[in-house]
Enzyme design. Structure first.
Site, PDB file in Angstrom:
ATOM      1  N   LYS A 114      42.269  33.441  40.718  1.00  0.00           N
ATOM      2  CA  LYS A 114      42.629  33.847  42.090  1.00  0.00           C
ATOM      3  C   LYS A 114      41.930  32.927  43.104  1.00  0.00           C
ATOM      4  O   LYS A 114      42.521  32.551  44.123  1.00  0.00           O
ATOM      5  CB  LYS A 114      42.248  35.304  42.347  1.00  0.00           C
ATOM      6  CG  LYS A 114      43.080  36.338  41.616  1.00  0.00           C
ATOM      7  CD  LYS A 114      44.558  36.356  41.975  1.00  0.00           C
ATOM      8  CE  LYS A 114      44.844  36.898  43.337  1.00  0.00           C
ATOM      9  NZ  LYS A 114      46.307  37.053  43.588  1.00  0.00           N
ATOM     10  N   THR A 119      41.936  38.859  46.314  1.00  0.00           N
ATOM     11  CA  THR A 119      40.975  39.890  45.928  1.00  0.00           C
ATOM     12  C   THR A 119      39.569  39.576  46.425  1.00  0.00           C
ATOM     13  O   THR A 119      39.214  38.407  46.620  1.00  0.00           O
ATOM     14  CB  THR A 119      40.966  40.000  44.378  1.00  0.00           C
ATOM     15  OG1 THR A 119      39.848  40.770  43.968  1.00  0.00           O
ATOM     16  CG2 THR A 119      40.837  38.636  43.720  1.00  0.00           C
ATOM     17  N   ASP A 120      38.761  40.617  46.576  1.00  0.00           N
ATOM     18  CA  ASP A 120      37.346  40.412  46.922  1.00  0.00           C
ATOM     19  C   ASP A 120      36.558  39.828  45.749  1.00  0.00           C
ATOM     20  O   ASP A 120      35.432  39.351  45.925  1.00  0.00           O
ATOM     21  CB  ASP A 120      36.699  41.728  47.394  1.00  0.00           C
ATOM     22  CG  ASP A 120      36.750  42.860  46.370  1.00  0.00           C
ATOM     23  OD1 ASP A 120      37.345  42.668  45.281  1.00  0.00           O
ATOM     24  OD2 ASP A 120      36.193  43.937  46.656  1.00  0.00           O
ATOM     25  N   GLU A 121      37.154  39.857  44.535  1.00  0.00           N
ATOM     26  CA  GLU A 121      36.402  39.412  43.351  1.00  0.00           C
ATOM     27  C   GLU A 121      36.099  37.922  43.392  1.00  0.00           C
ATOM     28  O   GLU A 121      35.223  37.450  42.665  1.00  0.00           O
ATOM     29  CB  GLU A 121      37.162  39.785  42.065  1.00  0.00           C
ATOM     30  CG  GLU A 121      37.491  41.267  42.052  1.00  0.00           C
ATOM     31  CD  GLU A 121      37.924  41.835  40.714  1.00  0.00           C
ATOM     32  OE1 GLU A 121      37.638  41.218  39.683  1.00  0.00           O
ATOM     33  OE2 GLU A 121      38.540  42.911  40.709  1.00  0.00           O
ATOM     34  N   TYR A 178      39.965  35.958  35.599  1.00  0.00           N
ATOM     35  CA  TYR A 178      40.864  36.501  36.642  1.00  0.00           C
ATOM     36  C   TYR A 178      40.428  36.024  38.020  1.00  0.00           C
ATOM     37  O   TYR A 178      41.221  35.423  38.757  1.00  0.00           O
ATOM     38  CB  TYR A 178      40.875  38.041  36.594  1.00  0.00           C
ATOM     39  CG  TYR A 178      41.456  38.672  37.849  1.00  0.00           C
ATOM     40  CD1 TYR A 178      42.798  38.495  38.178  1.00  0.00           C
ATOM     41  CD2 TYR A 178      40.662  39.443  38.707  1.00  0.00           C
ATOM     42  CE1 TYR A 178      43.336  39.053  39.344  1.00  0.00           C
ATOM     43  CE2 TYR A 178      41.191  40.005  39.869  1.00  0.00           C
ATOM     44  CZ  TYR A 178      42.529  39.805  40.183  1.00  0.00           C
ATOM     45  OH  TYR A 178      43.050  40.356  41.338  1.00  0.00           O
TER      46      TYR A 178
HETATM   47  P1  NAD Z   1      50.105  44.309  38.955  1.00  0.00           P
HETATM   48  O1  NAD Z   1      49.546  43.710  37.723  1.00  0.00           O
HETATM   49  O2  NAD Z   1      50.340  45.783  39.020  1.00  0.00           O
HETATM   50  O3  NAD Z   1      51.517  43.617  39.294  1.00  0.00           O
HETATM   51  C1  NAD Z   1      51.726  42.242  39.199  1.00  0.00           C
HETATM   52  C2  NAD Z   1      53.236  41.986  39.240  1.00  0.00           C
HETATM   53  O4  NAD Z   1      53.438  40.561  39.192  1.00  0.00           O
HETATM   54  C3  NAD Z   1      54.000  42.578  38.063  1.00  0.00           C
HETATM   55  O5  NAD Z   1      55.163  43.226  38.526  1.00  0.00           O
HETATM   56  C4  NAD Z   1      54.353  41.370  37.207  1.00  0.00           C
HETATM   57  O6  NAD Z   1      55.563  41.511  36.468  1.00  0.00           O
HETATM   58  C5  NAD Z   1      54.468  40.295  38.260  1.00  0.00           C
HETATM   59  N1  NAD Z   1      54.255  38.962  37.675  1.00  0.00           N
HETATM   60  C6  NAD Z   1      53.233  38.565  36.868  1.00  0.00           C
HETATM   61  N2  NAD Z   1      53.381  37.279  36.514  1.00  0.00           N
HETATM   62  C7  NAD Z   1      54.518  36.833  37.135  1.00  0.00           C
HETATM   63  C8  NAD Z   1      55.179  35.593  37.173  1.00  0.00           C
HETATM   64  N3  NAD Z   1      54.715  34.530  36.513  1.00  0.00           N
HETATM   65  N4  NAD Z   1      56.306  35.489  37.921  1.00  0.00           N
HETATM   66  C9  NAD Z   1      56.791  36.558  38.599  1.00  0.00           C
HETATM   67  N5  NAD Z   1      56.201  37.772  38.577  1.00  0.00           N
HETATM   68  C10 NAD Z   1      55.067  37.907  37.863  1.00  0.00           C
HETATM   69  O7  NAD Z   1      49.162  43.825  40.132  1.00  0.00           O
HETATM   70  P2  NAD Z   1      48.717  44.578  41.469  1.00  0.00           P
HETATM   71  O8  NAD Z   1      47.550  45.432  41.188  1.00  0.00           O
HETATM   72  O9  NAD Z   1      49.918  45.155  42.116  1.00  0.00           O
HETATM   73  O10 NAD Z   1      48.180  43.332  42.314  1.00  0.00           O
HETATM   74  C11 NAD Z   1      49.069  42.595  43.161  1.00  0.00           C
HETATM   75  C12 NAD Z   1      48.304  41.470  43.807  1.00  0.00           C
HETATM   76  O11 NAD Z   1      47.215  42.013  44.568  1.00  0.00           O
HETATM   77  C13 NAD Z   1      47.675  40.505  42.799  1.00  0.00           C
HETATM   78  O12 NAD Z   1      47.823  39.193  43.300  1.00  0.00           O
HETATM   79  C14 NAD Z   1      46.200  40.896  42.763  1.00  0.00           C
HETATM   80  O13 NAD Z   1      45.389  39.793  42.481  1.00  0.00           O
HETATM   81  C15 NAD Z   1      45.991  41.397  44.174  1.00  0.00           C
HETATM   82  N6  NAD Z   1      44.950  42.422  44.336  1.00  0.00           N
HETATM   83  C16 NAD Z   1      44.956  43.536  43.562  1.00  0.00           C
HETATM   84  C17 NAD Z   1      43.981  44.516  43.763  1.00  0.00           C
HETATM   85  C18 NAD Z   1      43.975  45.791  42.948  1.00  0.00           C
HETATM   86  O14 NAD Z   1      43.031  46.580  43.070  1.00  0.00           O
HETATM   87  N7  NAD Z   1      44.979  46.077  42.150  1.00  0.00           N
HETATM   88  C19 NAD Z   1      42.992  44.337  44.743  1.00  0.00           C
HETATM   89  C20 NAD Z   1      43.029  43.174  45.521  1.00  0.00           C
HETATM   90  C21 NAD Z   1      44.026  42.229  45.310  1.00  0.00           C
HETATM   91  P1  TYD Z   2      39.168  47.961  37.086  1.00  0.00           P
HETATM   92  O1  TYD Z   2      40.038  49.098  37.511  1.00  0.00           O
HETATM   93  O2  TYD Z   2      39.508  47.223  35.844  1.00  0.00           O
HETATM   94  O3  TYD Z   2      39.066  46.979  38.344  1.00  0.00           O
HETATM   95  P2  TYD Z   2      38.129  45.654  38.551  1.00  0.00           P
HETATM   96  O4  TYD Z   2      37.515  45.262  37.270  1.00  0.00           O
HETATM   97  O5  TYD Z   2      39.140  44.667  39.017  1.00  0.00           O
HETATM   98  O6  TYD Z   2      37.140  46.042  39.594  1.00  0.00           O
HETATM   99  O7  TYD Z   2      37.677  48.492  36.924  1.00  0.00           O
HETATM  100  C1  TYD Z   2      37.000  49.133  37.982  1.00  0.00           C
HETATM  101  C2  TYD Z   2      35.576  49.380  37.529  1.00  0.00           C
HETATM  102  O8  TYD Z   2      35.589  50.335  36.459  1.00  0.00           O
HETATM  103  C3  TYD Z   2      34.891  48.167  36.976  1.00  0.00           C
HETATM  104  O9  TYD Z   2      33.499  48.201  37.335  1.00  0.00           O
HETATM  105  C4  TYD Z   2      35.026  48.292  35.472  1.00  0.00           C
HETATM  106  C5  TYD Z   2      34.994  49.793  35.264  1.00  0.00           C
HETATM  107  N1  TYD Z   2      35.787  50.299  34.127  1.00  0.00           N
HETATM  108  C6  TYD Z   2      35.203  51.167  33.203  1.00  0.00           C
HETATM  109  O10 TYD Z   2      34.016  51.519  33.298  1.00  0.00           O
HETATM  110  N2  TYD Z   2      35.966  51.617  32.169  1.00  0.00           N
HETATM  111  C7  TYD Z   2      37.262  51.251  32.012  1.00  0.00           C
HETATM  112  O11 TYD Z   2      37.914  51.689  31.015  1.00  0.00           O
HETATM  113  C8  TYD Z   2      37.866  50.382  32.984  1.00  0.00           C
HETATM  114  C9  TYD Z   2      39.293  49.946  32.866  1.00  0.00           C
HETATM  115  C10 TYD Z   2      37.089  49.936  34.033  1.00  0.00           C
END
Ligand code: NAD
Ligand code: TYD
Length: 359
Positions: free
Chosen positions: A164, A134-136, A160
């Site tokens: 990561k 993630t960019d975070e 989180y």
């Molecule tokens: P998500 O929470 O939707 O899915 C995570 C999946 O991992 C779930 O299916 C869960 O059951 C599985 N999981 C969790 N713990 C586990 C374990 N111990 N063993 C096996 N499986 C396990 O997450 P996502 O949004 O699909 O994100 C996927 C990846 O991409 C993550 O690594 C996240 O850090 C990264 N990422 C997400 C975003 C975003 O905006 N969602 C952006 C950048 C990077």
């Molecule tokens: P989120 O989808 O949780 O992603 P991340 O925190 O990983 O960027 O949140 C996106 C943005 O929206 C973040 O600035 C937090 C804000 N946010 C709200 O204002 N209200 C909400 O209920 C949630 C879930 C997020």
């Protein structure tokens, strides 16, 4: 020649979209999903591929070394696409332990098992371990700061992002120390089909459809750089096929949007597309709530490296992507309604009602 992929976290949001992408583009490759099926997972996310001969789903934990080792050997895996993680910042603030366990210890377990497997096969140069991050990890930007690039120092601010960051460092170390062919991608906020309702965009869509308040943290001016999930999956495909081991690639959408603007746009789209909304116009539901502790102000990705070196660019504009997403949540009530379970309600109360009083 067909390849054999292990996709960890493939029953979650991005993992499932990636599995759909890969099975469609490379139908002769074998895809094995390893997923613990936590609250964020959904077997139904994989319904479209479940019947395929060269697809297999395994319920298991990435921290379980014997399960991982056995899968790598019996399936003769040559590529790991590692998505499995605890992924929600608000949950990491309430209960951080699982984040360290899965994101750090789980990634370490996978790395060790993959190293042993790769060494046993005499270190094939075609093997890959792609770590989706993630960019975070780069922390928070001020309004005039340049966007994050691959050399921006790490400065994670939440449990989180810290977990990561820890996993990213392990991946880097395994390339430097053992020459294990690892690659890290750091991506901005994704949105699109199959995203669990706790994240901002699906939460807003679903709350509008249910006539519930739309919680905006703080002043609503925090900025995220949004990327449509299909574009992310395409970028990961390009990185697996053409990325260089030991490298990091930033992936982003060039779509910086303030949260309040984003929510207002979603309200307009829902007003236009959804019949019989319980509250109309839906923007009346917008409610400012107490801020998230340590809330990062702005994220922005400089994706020039992947563009210049690998030729990838996002193809979906934010207007197109949001419309596709709103239409998907409208058409898939049967997918999201069961997710609003007792566990979800308990998290919702804890995050939005009880914790808000302590902040
Ligand atoms: P998500 O929470 O939707 O899915 C995570 C999946 O991992 C779930 O299916 C869960 O059951 C599985 N999981 C969790 N713990 C586990 C374990 N111990 N063993 C096996 N499986 C396990 O997450 P996502 O949004 O699909 O994100 C996927 C990846 O991409 C993550 O690594 C996240 O850090 C990264 N990422 C997400 C975003 C975003 O905006 N969602 C952006 C950048 C990077
Ligand atoms: P989120 O989808 O949780 O992603 P991340 O925190 O990983 O960027 O949140 C996106 C943005 O929206 C973040 O600035 C937090 C804000 N946010 C709200 O204002 N209200 C909400 O209920 C949630 C879930 C997020």
């Amino acid at each position: 020649m067909s390849r054999r992929l292990l996709v960890t976290g493939g029953a979650g949001f991005i993992g499932a979209n990636f599995v759909h992408h890969w099975c469609q583009v490379y139908p002769s490759d074998r895809v094995v999903v390893l997923d613990a099926l936590t609250y964020a997972a959904n077997r139904r996310n994989l319904a479209l591929v479940e019947g395929r001969e060269n697809f297999r789903f395994v319920q298991g934990n990435i921290c379980d070394r014997s399960v991982v080792e056995q899968l790598l050997t019996t399936e003769n895996i040559d590529i790991i696409a590692h998505f499995a993680a605890e992924s929600h910042v608000d949950r990491s603030i309430l209960e951080p332990a699982a984040f360290v366990q899965t994101n750090v210890v789980g990634t370490f377990t996978l790395l060790e098992a993959f190293r042993q497997h790769w060494e046993a096969k005499s270190k094939p140069s075609s093997y890959r371990f792609l770590h989706i991050s993630t960019d975070e990890v780069y922390g928070s930007l001020n309004p005039d700061d340049p966007a994050f690039c691959e050399t921006t120092p790490y400065a994670p601010n939440s449990p989180y992002s810290a977990s990561k960051a820890g996993s990213d460092h392990l991946i880097r170390a395994y390339y430097h120390t053992y020459k294990l062919p690892t690659i890290v991608t750091n991506c901005s906020n994704n949105y699109g089909p199959y995203q669990f309702p706790e994240k901002l965009i699906p939460l807003i869509c679903i709350n509008i459809l249910m006539g519930k308040p739309l919680p905006i943290y703080g002043d609503g001016k925090n900025i995220r750089d949004w990327l449509y999930v299909g574009d992310h999956c395409h970028a990961l495909d390009v990185v697996i096929n053409h990325g260089k081991p030991g490298e990091t690639y930033n992936i982003g959408g060039n779509n910086e949007v303030e949260n309040l603007n984003l929510v207002q746009t979603l309200c307009q789209m829902m007003d236009e597309l959804a019949p019989d909304l319980p509250v109309f116009p839906s923007k009346q539901l917008i409610t400012f709530v107490k801020d998230r502790p340590g809330h990062d102000r702005r994220y922005a990705i400089n994706a020039n490296k992947i563009k210049n070196q690998l030729g990838w660019m996002p193809s979906v504009t934010i207007a197109e992507g949001l419309r596709l997403t709103v239409e998907w949540y409208l058409a898939h009530r049967d997918w999201w309604e069961p997710l609003l379970s007792a566990e979800y309600q308990a998290f919702y109360r804890k995050n939005y009602l009880e914790s808000a009083n302590d902040r």
